[in-house]
Enzyme design. Sequence first.
Site, PDB file in Angstrom:
ATOM      1  N   HIS A 226       8.144  95.527  12.330  1.00 18.19           N
ATOM      2  CA  HIS A 226       6.901  94.773  12.176  1.00 18.19           C
ATOM      3  C   HIS A 226       6.756  94.314  13.781  1.00 18.19           C
ATOM      4  O   HIS A 226       5.512  94.245  14.270  1.00 18.19           O
ATOM      5  CB  HIS A 226       6.824  93.883  11.317  1.00 18.19           C
ATOM      6  CG  HIS A 226       6.455  94.281   9.908  1.00 18.19           C
ATOM      7  ND1 HIS A 226       5.687  93.718   8.783  1.00 18.19           N
ATOM      8  CD2 HIS A 226       6.646  95.417   9.160  1.00 18.19           C
ATOM      9  CE1 HIS A 226       5.723  94.165   7.771  1.00 18.19           C
ATOM     10  NE2 HIS A 226       6.617  95.353   7.878  1.00 18.19           N
ATOM     11  N   ASP A 227       7.705  93.654  14.272  1.00 17.96           N
ATOM     12  CA  ASP A 227       7.436  93.261  15.385  1.00 17.96           C
ATOM     13  C   ASP A 227       6.963  94.356  16.653  1.00 17.96           C
ATOM     14  O   ASP A 227       6.096  93.902  17.354  1.00 17.96           O
ATOM     15  CB  ASP A 227       8.862  92.483  16.090  1.00 17.96           C
ATOM     16  CG  ASP A 227       8.759  91.925  17.389  1.00 17.96           C
ATOM     17  OD1 ASP A 227       7.703  91.064  17.678  1.00 17.96           O
ATOM     18  OD2 ASP A 227       9.628  92.220  18.364  1.00 17.96           O
TER      19      ASP A 227
ATOM     20  N   VAL B  49       3.201  95.506  16.111  1.00 18.83           N
ATOM     21  CA  VAL B  49       2.076  94.612  16.264  1.00 18.83           C
ATOM     22  C   VAL B  49       1.764  94.526  17.842  1.00 18.83           C
ATOM     23  O   VAL B  49       0.630  94.594  18.218  1.00 18.83           O
ATOM     24  CB  VAL B  49       2.207  93.363  15.369  1.00 18.83           C
ATOM     25  CG1 VAL B  49       1.205  92.522  15.953  1.00 18.83           C
ATOM     26  CG2 VAL B  49       2.320  93.663  14.026  1.00 18.83           C
TER      27      VAL B  49
ATOM     28  N   SER C 262       7.294  88.538  19.137  1.00 14.79           N
ATOM     29  CA  SER C 262       6.507  87.758  18.926  1.00 14.79           C
ATOM     30  C   SER C 262       6.258  87.386  17.352  1.00 14.79           C
ATOM     31  O   SER C 262       5.700  86.166  17.054  1.00 14.79           O
ATOM     32  CB  SER C 262       4.872  88.499  19.318  1.00 14.79           C
ATOM     33  OG  SER C 262       4.951  89.588  18.713  1.00 14.79           O
TER      34      SER C 262
ATOM     35  N   HIS D 263      14.178 102.452   4.119  1.00 11.27           N
ATOM     36  CA  HIS D 263      13.835 101.883   2.686  1.00 11.27           C
ATOM     37  C   HIS D 263      15.171 102.200   1.775  1.00 11.27           C
ATOM     38  O   HIS D 263      14.729 101.846   0.512  1.00 11.27           O
ATOM     39  CB  HIS D 263      12.527 102.524   2.222  1.00 11.27           C
ATOM     40  CG  HIS D 263      11.327 101.949   2.334  1.00 11.27           C
ATOM     41  ND1 HIS D 263      10.120 102.379   2.696  1.00 11.27           N
ATOM     42  CD2 HIS D 263      11.171 100.963   3.663  1.00 11.27           C
ATOM     43  CE1 HIS D 263       9.024 101.905   3.100  1.00 11.27           C
ATOM     44  NE2 HIS D 263       9.745 100.732   4.047  1.00 11.27           N
ATOM     45  N   THR D 264      15.917 102.817   2.158  1.00 11.23           N
ATOM     46  CA  THR D 264      17.536 103.070   1.186  1.00 11.23           C
ATOM     47  C   THR D 264      17.794 101.749   1.008  1.00 11.23           C
ATOM     48  O   THR D 264      18.525 101.482   0.021  1.00 11.23           O
ATOM     49  CB  THR D 264      18.183 103.755   2.161  1.00 11.23           C
ATOM     50  OG1 THR D 264      19.536 104.256   1.215  1.00 11.23           O
ATOM     51  CG2 THR D 264      18.758 103.219   3.316  1.00 11.23           C
TER      52      THR D 264
ATOM     53  N   THR E 227      21.252 103.402  -4.911  1.00 10.72           N
ATOM     54  CA  THR E 227      22.269 102.854  -4.060  1.00 10.72           C
ATOM     55  C   THR E 227      21.344 101.846  -3.134  1.00 10.72           C
ATOM     56  O   THR E 227      21.385 101.843  -1.879  1.00 10.72           O
ATOM     57  CB  THR E 227      23.058 103.760  -3.197  1.00 10.72           C
ATOM     58  OG1 THR E 227      22.013 104.526  -2.439  1.00 10.72           O
ATOM     59  CG2 THR E 227      24.073 104.695  -4.143  1.00 10.72           C
TER      60      THR E 227
ATOM     61  N   ASP F   4      22.244 104.893   3.034  1.00 12.40           N
ATOM     62  CA  ASP F   4      22.627 106.216   3.061  1.00 12.40           C
ATOM     63  C   ASP F   4      21.257 107.096   2.705  1.00 12.40           C
ATOM     64  O   ASP F   4      20.158 106.588   3.135  1.00 12.40           O
ATOM     65  CB  ASP F   4      23.426 106.665   1.682  1.00 12.40           C
ATOM     66  CG  ASP F   4      22.744 105.990   0.390  1.00 12.40           C
ATOM     67  OD1 ASP F   4      21.851 105.909   0.413  1.00 12.40           O
ATOM     68  OD2 ASP F   4      23.724 105.584  -0.283  1.00 12.40           O
TER      69      ASP F   4
END
Length: 333
Positions: free
Chosen positions: A72-73, A76, A82, A201-202, A256, A261
């Site tokens: 996200h840093d 943006v 920030s 997203h694992t 998991t 992974d």
Amino acid sequence: MAGGRSEKLLWRAAVVAVVALAGMVDGASARLREKYYGSSCPSAESTVRSVISQHVQQSFAVAPGTLRLFFHDCFVRGCDASVMLMASNGDDESHSGADATLSPDAVEAINKAKAAVEALPGCAGKVSCADILAMAARDVVSLTGGPSYGVELGRLDGKTFNRAIVKHVLPGPGFDLNQLNTLFASNGLTQFDLIALSGAHTIGVTHCDKFVRRIYTFKQRLKYNPPMNLDFLRSLRKVCPMNYTPTSFAMLDVSTPKTFDNTYFDNLRYNKGVLASDQVLFTDRRSRPTVERFAANATAFNEAFVAAMAKLGRIGVKTGSDGEVRKVCTAVN
């Protein structure tokens, strides 16, 4: 009418800002290098890893939360920390749009790591919060079973923040592949990078409001809702019932969830993507081959992820008078 016009103007301004960030990537590459603090603060990286490791042991949320902070840093205002700046009236990035759900445990871990580095002999005022965030993002990956890798350093901290553009420059949970590709390309990242970075997203989590329209039927349907495994849908309804609380969440990798992974990609092959923006990576024929490759080859995923993280870390790096090394991460000097 006036509100709609201002929204469009803000969106255009956000696009211009993001394109400008992407244009700064080449210049940033020349400044950044591994072992940047080798002589000025040689214990910086080991100190950050030690602090982050302690916090991950205390709260696993620090791991996915730190990766999300870094992403996200960089998207943006560029990788300038920030996102860490706090305003007494709440008018800062962390209180806007998707940033409003950033992990407080991760924020605390970064602040503690900064304090520990500042306390090292001869290191006060030398190591930026932006670099500490980049180090921490690398560390949570290896601490949860992912690859270990060198991270480029030499960033300066930004002197300001822009709350208004946050919701316009981050991917939405309902984005289709065209929307994702457009946003990532504006930051100098390819579709291959997009898919590799999505692999974070694992170990990720998401709140129920980000996918509730995928598991229940509403009058206002999603514009795009890729298929979902029926048994998986039923399990998500147990996690997020119709009367879910604002703090209710689901793991993005149900197989998991605490291990970095390639199982996330295998889940997508069986239509077990929680977010529409995840499942589309397999549903869309343009991105499916890469998902299948990563699902079948953990090494290929790890190598692609490390390379994509390096590219992500070069976005909008501040130099000269545009940046500084903050004494604390939550406030400019």
